[in-house]
Write a protein that holds these residues in place. Structure first.
Motif, PDB file in Angstrom:
ATOM      1  N   ARG A 207      91.756  62.738  36.819  1.00 49.72           N
ATOM      2  CA  ARG A 207      91.010  61.303  37.250  1.00 49.72           C
ATOM      3  C   ARG A 207      89.893  61.018  36.292  1.00 49.72           C
ATOM      4  O   ARG A 207      89.172  61.926  35.835  1.00 49.72           O
ATOM      5  CB  ARG A 207      90.759  61.665  38.597  1.00 49.72           C
ATOM      6  CG  ARG A 207      89.742  60.476  39.072  1.00 49.72           C
ATOM      7  CD  ARG A 207      88.976  60.958  40.730  1.00 49.72           C
ATOM      8  NE  ARG A 207      88.129  59.724  40.866  1.00 49.72           N
ATOM      9  CZ  ARG A 207      87.445  59.935  41.943  1.00 49.72           C
ATOM     10  NH1 ARG A 207      87.399  61.206  42.478  1.00 49.72           N
ATOM     11  NH2 ARG A 207      86.620  58.993  42.501  1.00 49.72           N
ATOM     12  N   VAL A 208      89.861  59.745  35.783  1.00 45.36           N
ATOM     13  CA  VAL A 208      88.821  59.370  34.721  1.00 45.36           C
ATOM     14  C   VAL A 208      87.983  58.551  35.601  1.00 45.36           C
ATOM     15  O   VAL A 208      87.980  57.733  36.370  1.00 45.36           O
ATOM     16  CB  VAL A 208      89.573  58.369  33.737  1.00 45.36           C
ATOM     17  CG1 VAL A 208      88.475  57.818  32.823  1.00 45.36           C
ATOM     18  CG2 VAL A 208      90.633  59.085  32.953  1.00 45.36           C
ATOM     19  N   ILE A 209      86.556  58.914  35.609  1.00 48.19           N
ATOM     20  CA  ILE A 209      85.535  58.540  36.263  1.00 48.19           C
ATOM     21  C   ILE A 209      84.745  57.773  35.114  1.00 48.19           C
ATOM     22  O   ILE A 209      83.989  58.245  34.348  1.00 48.19           O
ATOM     23  CB  ILE A 209      84.581  59.496  37.082  1.00 48.19           C
ATOM     24  CG1 ILE A 209      85.356  60.387  37.864  1.00 48.19           C
ATOM     25  CG2 ILE A 209      83.479  58.695  37.592  1.00 48.19           C
ATOM     26  CD1 ILE A 209      84.662  61.272  38.798  1.00 48.19           C
ATOM     27  N   THR A 210      84.709  56.255  35.483  1.00 46.09           N
ATOM     28  CA  THR A 210      83.962  55.685  34.264  1.00 46.09           C
ATOM     29  C   THR A 210      82.460  55.424  34.880  1.00 46.09           C
ATOM     30  O   THR A 210      81.924  55.535  35.928  1.00 46.09           O
ATOM     31  CB  THR A 210      84.551  54.302  33.914  1.00 46.09           C
ATOM     32  OG1 THR A 210      84.844  53.628  35.377  1.00 46.09           O
ATOM     33  CG2 THR A 210      85.936  54.435  33.393  1.00 46.09           C
ATOM     34  N   GLU A 213      77.439  50.126  35.774  1.00 43.03           N
ATOM     35  CA  GLU A 213      76.575  49.081  35.117  1.00 43.03           C
ATOM     36  C   GLU A 213      75.230  49.734  34.922  1.00 43.03           C
ATOM     37  O   GLU A 213      74.532  49.809  33.810  1.00 43.03           O
ATOM     38  CB  GLU A 213      76.460  47.838  35.928  1.00 43.03           C
ATOM     39  CG  GLU A 213      77.685  46.990  35.522  1.00 43.03           C
ATOM     40  CD  GLU A 213      77.916  46.561  34.231  1.00 43.03           C
ATOM     41  OE1 GLU A 213      77.014  46.483  33.170  1.00 43.03           O
ATOM     42  OE2 GLU A 213      79.129  46.293  33.634  1.00 43.03           O
ATOM     43  N   GLU A 214      74.652  50.226  36.183  1.00 42.88           N
ATOM     44  CA  GLU A 214      73.328  50.910  35.915  1.00 42.88           C
ATOM     45  C   GLU A 214      73.208  52.135  34.862  1.00 42.88           C
ATOM     46  O   GLU A 214      72.376  52.502  34.145  1.00 42.88           O
ATOM     47  CB  GLU A 214      72.918  51.416  37.385  1.00 42.88           C
ATOM     48  CG  GLU A 214      71.364  51.939  37.427  1.00 42.88           C
ATOM     49  CD  GLU A 214      71.363  52.611  38.736  1.00 42.88           C
ATOM     50  OE1 GLU A 214      70.068  53.127  39.033  1.00 42.88           O
ATOM     51  OE2 GLU A 214      71.960  52.185  39.728  1.00 42.88           O
ATOM     52  N   GLU A 215      74.462  52.972  34.957  1.00 42.40           N
ATOM     53  CA  GLU A 215      74.656  54.168  33.821  1.00 42.40           C
ATOM     54  C   GLU A 215      74.592  53.768  32.559  1.00 42.40           C
ATOM     55  O   GLU A 215      74.110  54.213  31.573  1.00 42.40           O
ATOM     56  CB  GLU A 215      75.459  54.939  34.398  1.00 42.40           C
ATOM     57  CG  GLU A 215      75.458  55.753  36.030  1.00 42.40           C
ATOM     58  CD  GLU A 215      76.418  56.354  36.382  1.00 42.40           C
ATOM     59  OE1 GLU A 215      76.504  57.261  37.203  1.00 42.40           O
ATOM     60  OE2 GLU A 215      77.829  55.819  36.048  1.00 42.40           O
ATOM     61  N   ARG A 216      75.642  52.596  32.337  1.00 38.80           N
ATOM     62  CA  ARG A 216      75.586  52.118  31.033  1.00 38.80           C
ATOM     63  C   ARG A 216      74.138  51.508  30.320  1.00 38.80           C
ATOM     64  O   ARG A 216      73.889  51.788  29.302  1.00 38.80           O
ATOM     65  CB  ARG A 216      76.836  51.072  30.978  1.00 38.80           C
ATOM     66  CG  ARG A 216      78.074  51.778  31.042  1.00 38.80           C
ATOM     67  CD  ARG A 216      79.118  50.685  30.575  1.00 38.80           C
ATOM     68  NE  ARG A 216      79.333  49.394  31.393  1.00 38.80           N
ATOM     69  CZ  ARG A 216      80.236  49.705  32.420  1.00 38.80           C
ATOM     70  NH1 ARG A 216      80.840  50.572  32.807  1.00 38.80           N
ATOM     71  NH2 ARG A 216      80.313  48.584  33.379  1.00 38.80           N
ATOM     72  N   ALA A 217      73.670  51.001  31.283  1.00 41.46           N
ATOM     73  CA  ALA A 217      72.198  50.260  30.727  1.00 41.46           C
ATOM     74  C   ALA A 217      71.300  51.317  30.524  1.00 41.46           C
ATOM     75  O   ALA A 217      70.642  51.277  29.618  1.00 41.46           O
ATOM     76  CB  ALA A 217      71.674  49.408  31.878  1.00 41.46           C
ATOM     77  N   ALA A 218      71.287  52.273  31.434  1.00 41.64           N
ATOM     78  CA  ALA A 218      70.436  53.586  30.971  1.00 41.64           C
ATOM     79  C   ALA A 218      70.760  54.360  29.833  1.00 41.64           C
ATOM     80  O   ALA A 218      69.776  54.426  29.032  1.00 41.64           O
ATOM     81  CB  ALA A 218      70.463  54.430  32.384  1.00 41.64           C
ATOM     82  N   HIS A 219      71.892  54.390  29.630  1.00 41.58           N
ATOM     83  CA  HIS A 219      72.459  55.097  28.388  1.00 41.58           C
ATOM     84  C   HIS A 219      72.162  54.270  27.071  1.00 41.58           C
ATOM     85  O   HIS A 219      71.554  54.746  26.059  1.00 41.58           O
ATOM     86  CB  HIS A 219      73.919  55.246  28.153  1.00 41.58           C
ATOM     87  CG  HIS A 219      74.494  55.982  27.271  1.00 41.58           C
ATOM     88  ND1 HIS A 219      74.245  57.150  26.863  1.00 41.58           N
ATOM     89  CD2 HIS A 219      75.514  55.372  26.276  1.00 41.58           C
ATOM     90  CE1 HIS A 219      74.940  57.253  25.600  1.00 41.58           C
ATOM     91  NE2 HIS A 219      75.670  56.126  25.545  1.00 41.58           N
ATOM     92  N   ALA A 220      72.249  52.733  27.080  1.00 48.74           N
ATOM     93  CA  ALA A 220      71.801  52.052  25.920  1.00 48.74           C
ATOM     94  C   ALA A 220      70.561  51.945  25.744  1.00 48.74           C
ATOM     95  O   ALA A 220      70.092  51.892  24.775  1.00 48.74           O
ATOM     96  CB  ALA A 220      72.403  50.658  26.329  1.00 48.74           C
ATOM     97  N   ALA A 221      69.511  52.184  26.930  1.00 47.00           N
ATOM     98  CA  ALA A 221      68.251  52.254  26.595  1.00 47.00           C
ATOM     99  C   ALA A 221      67.874  53.592  25.837  1.00 47.00           C
ATOM    100  O   ALA A 221      66.776  53.443  25.182  1.00 47.00           O
ATOM    101  CB  ALA A 221      67.406  52.006  28.027  1.00 47.00           C
ATOM    102  N   TRP A 222      68.458  54.532  26.220  1.00 46.49           N
ATOM    103  CA  TRP A 222      68.308  55.865  25.679  1.00 46.49           C
ATOM    104  C   TRP A 222      68.450  56.045  24.362  1.00 46.49           C
ATOM    105  O   TRP A 222      67.761  56.572  23.348  1.00 46.49           O
ATOM    106  CB  TRP A 222      68.841  56.868  26.460  1.00 46.49           C
ATOM    107  CG  TRP A 222      68.515  58.313  25.980  1.00 46.49           C
ATOM    108  CD1 TRP A 222      67.389  59.229  26.073  1.00 46.49           C
ATOM    109  CD2 TRP A 222      69.694  59.139  25.177  1.00 46.49           C
ATOM    110  NE1 TRP A 222      67.757  60.451  25.331  1.00 46.49           N
ATOM    111  CE2 TRP A 222      69.029  60.310  24.762  1.00 46.49           C
ATOM    112  CE3 TRP A 222      70.984  58.861  24.749  1.00 46.49           C
ATOM    113  CZ2 TRP A 222      69.654  61.237  24.089  1.00 46.49           C
ATOM    114  CZ3 TRP A 222      71.653  59.837  24.188  1.00 46.49           C
ATOM    115  CH2 TRP A 222      70.825  60.992  23.490  1.00 46.49           C
ATOM    116  N   LEU A 223      69.666  55.298  23.928  1.00 46.59           N
ATOM    117  CA  LEU A 223      70.127  55.337  22.513  1.00 46.59           C
ATOM    118  C   LEU A 223      69.031  54.527  21.641  1.00 46.59           C
ATOM    119  O   LEU A 223      68.897  54.974  20.328  1.00 46.59           O
ATOM    120  CB  LEU A 223      71.447  54.716  22.440  1.00 46.59           C
ATOM    121  CG  LEU A 223      72.410  55.405  22.760  1.00 46.59           C
ATOM    122  CD1 LEU A 223      73.880  54.764  22.742  1.00 46.59           C
ATOM    123  CD2 LEU A 223      72.659  56.752  21.931  1.00 46.59           C
ATOM    124  N   VAL A 224      68.335  53.492  22.191  1.00 47.35           N
ATOM    125  CA  VAL A 224      67.468  52.568  21.384  1.00 47.35           C
ATOM    126  C   VAL A 224      66.153  53.811  21.090  1.00 47.35           C
ATOM    127  O   VAL A 224      65.703  53.551  19.865  1.00 47.35           O
ATOM    128  CB  VAL A 224      67.027  51.595  22.488  1.00 47.35           C
ATOM    129  CG1 VAL A 224      65.841  50.865  21.458  1.00 47.35           C
ATOM    130  CG2 VAL A 224      68.115  50.435  22.420  1.00 47.35           C
TER     131      VAL A 224
END
Length: 237
Positions: A207-210, A213-224
């Motif tokens: 099973r693949v759990i993607t 939106e909230e998690e992707r936004a938090a990840h993008a902010a952390w990468l910055v």
């Protein structure tokens, strides 16, 4: 083609070989496909001269102890047969090769180590390249790689070869030596193979759990935050 390596070390009456100093001990450990096989070569030698005090303080081999030991000419055939065609692993290879070549040159048929060995690899050169500006003695590398050298109160050619085998494997890939199980007659590699669990080919797909939106936004902010000011993040979000 099977990869055969010989980890080798020597002890001497002093240095340099050009001043007539001689070998007093040779130790060598065989590895095949980066695994210690248990086959070794080891001998003490009568150097036909006195041991310098400084050298004695390093290895503890006295003139009296060495007096009844064989001469290099007595063991050379066995030694060369043991190393023939193998890659030699030596710490500070120039030192040991210099002494071995000097011993071979004294024999009637002469010769050099390079005529017999497949190649020579200097583990000290590898360590200096991997850890520039740091101490790269055998003891220092044992501390760095958490290799037990507690038995090394004095230098000894066979013990140092055994320790160097562990150090070399750590330096060149992190694999430690795989010994043999004396009770069952099987090596660690057999135990590891027996412990592998094979999943059936017809198993259901995982099973693949993607991320939402909230998690992707938090990840993008952390990468910055990983990028330097005025520069983009080192990885795309």
């Amino acid at each position: 083609m099977t990869e055969r390596q010989i980890v080798l070390d020597t002890e001497t009456t002093g240095m340099p070989a050009a001043d007539g100093h001689r070998l007093v001990e040779i130790g060598a450990v065989e590895m095949i496909e980066r695994r210690v096989t248990g086959k070794t070569f080891h001998c003490y030698l009568n150097p036909e001269r006195l041991v310098d005090e400084g050298a004695f303080n390093v290895h503890g081999l006295s003139d009296a102890f060495l007096a009844d030991k064989p001469k290099f000419a007595d063991v050379v055939d066995e030694f060369l047969a043991f190393i023939a065609g193998a890659e030699l692993i030596i710490h500070n290879a120039e030192f040991d090769v210099g002494f071995l070549d000097a011993e071979l040159a004294r024999l009637a048929n002469g010769g050099r180590l390079a005529d017999v060995a497949g190649s020579v690899t200097d583990s000290l050169a590898i360590a200096r390249k991997k850890h520039p500006g740091q101490r790269n003695s055998l003891d220092a590398l044992c501390r760095r790689y958490s290799i037990d050298n507690s038995a090394r109160t004095l230098h000894g050619a066979l013990l140092d070869s055994e320790i160097l085998a562990d150090v070399y494997l750590a330096l060149t890939g992190g694999q430690k030596t795989l010994g043999f199980d004396s009770e069952h007659g099987q090596g660690d590699e057999h135990k590891q193979a027996a412990s592998i669990i094979r999943l059936p080919a017809d198993r259901p797909p995982l099973r693949v759990i993607t991320a939402n939106e909230e998690e992707r936004a938090a990840h993008a902010a952390w990468l910055v935050t990983l990028g330097k000011e005025g520069e983009p993040a080192p990885w795309p979000a």
